[in-house]
Motif scaffolding. Sequence first.
Motif, short mmCIF file in Angstrom:
data_model
loop_
_atom_site.label_atom_id
_atom_site.label_comp_id
_atom_site.label_asym_id
_atom_site.label_seq_id
_atom_site.Cartn_x
_atom_site.Cartn_y
_atom_site.Cartn_z
N SER A 22 19.92 -0.21 -15.78
CA SER A 22 18.66 0.43 -16.58
C SER A 22 18.03 -0.85 -17.36
O SER A 22 16.70 -0.63 -17.23
CB SER A 22 19.15 1.34 -17.58
OG SER A 22 20.05 0.82 -18.68
N CYS A 23 18.55 -1.78 -17.67
CA CYS A 23 17.95 -3.02 -18.05
C CYS A 23 17.04 -3.53 -16.90
O CYS A 23 15.73 -4.06 -17.17
CB CYS A 23 18.94 -4.15 -18.58
SG CYS A 23 19.66 -3.56 -20.32
N VAL A 26 13.87 -1.36 -16.85
CA VAL A 26 12.94 -1.65 -17.77
C VAL A 26 12.22 -3.06 -17.71
O VAL A 26 11.05 -3.22 -17.97
CB VAL A 26 13.86 -1.64 -19.30
CG1 VAL A 26 12.79 -2.11 -20.07
CG2 VAL A 26 14.37 -0.22 -19.44
N HIS A 64 13.99 -3.56 -25.01
CA HIS A 64 15.41 -3.72 -25.21
C HIS A 64 15.76 -2.56 -24.26
O HIS A 64 14.98 -1.65 -23.67
CB HIS A 64 15.68 -3.10 -26.52
CG HIS A 64 14.62 -1.71 -27.14
ND1 HIS A 64 15.43 -0.63 -27.01
CD2 HIS A 64 13.64 -1.50 -27.71
CE1 HIS A 64 14.83 0.30 -27.41
NE2 HIS A 64 13.68 -0.17 -27.92
N CYS A 65 17.05 -2.63 -24.01
CA CYS A 65 17.63 -1.71 -22.91
C CYS A 65 19.26 -1.97 -23.24
O CYS A 65 20.01 -2.56 -24.26
CB CYS A 65 17.51 -2.17 -21.69
SG CYS A 65 17.80 -4.13 -21.25
N ASP A 68 20.40 -0.27 -26.43
CA ASP A 68 19.87 -1.19 -27.76
C ASP A 68 20.77 -1.90 -27.84
O ASP A 68 20.78 -2.66 -28.95
CB ASP A 68 19.52 -0.42 -28.84
CG ASP A 68 18.21 -1.00 -29.78
OD1 ASP A 68 17.59 -1.94 -29.08
OD2 ASP A 68 18.12 -0.66 -30.79
#
Length: 97
Positions: A22-23, A26, A64-65, A68
Motif C-alpha cells: 500500500s505504501c 501511495v 503517509h502510509c 500511519d
Amino acid sequence: MKKTLLAGLAVVMLAPLVAQASCDTVKADITQKIVANGLPESGFKLDIVPNDQADQAGGQVVGHCGNDSQKIIYTKTAGAGDESNSSPKTGTSQDSN
C-alpha cells in the motif's frame, strides 16, 4: 485449534508485506500528481521512512502510509532543471501584499 493458530500466524507474517504494497501504491499516486503538475520524474525523489525518522530525512512530508506508521518524504534532486517549473504556482499576486 492448530489451523486457527497457523492462520493467525500467517496473517501476522503477511501484514508487513501488505502495508509495504500500500505504501508503494501511495508513493506511485503521489509521483503521478507531481509529474502532472509539470515536474519531471528526474527532478525529485520520494522516500518511504518510518515516522520517527521523518524529521531526519531532510525533505517535506507529502504523505503517509502503512497504517500511519510511515511517511513519504519529497526531496528535489540536483537535476531538477528550471527553477520556475520545480514547484507548482499557487495563489495570486494579491497574496504577496
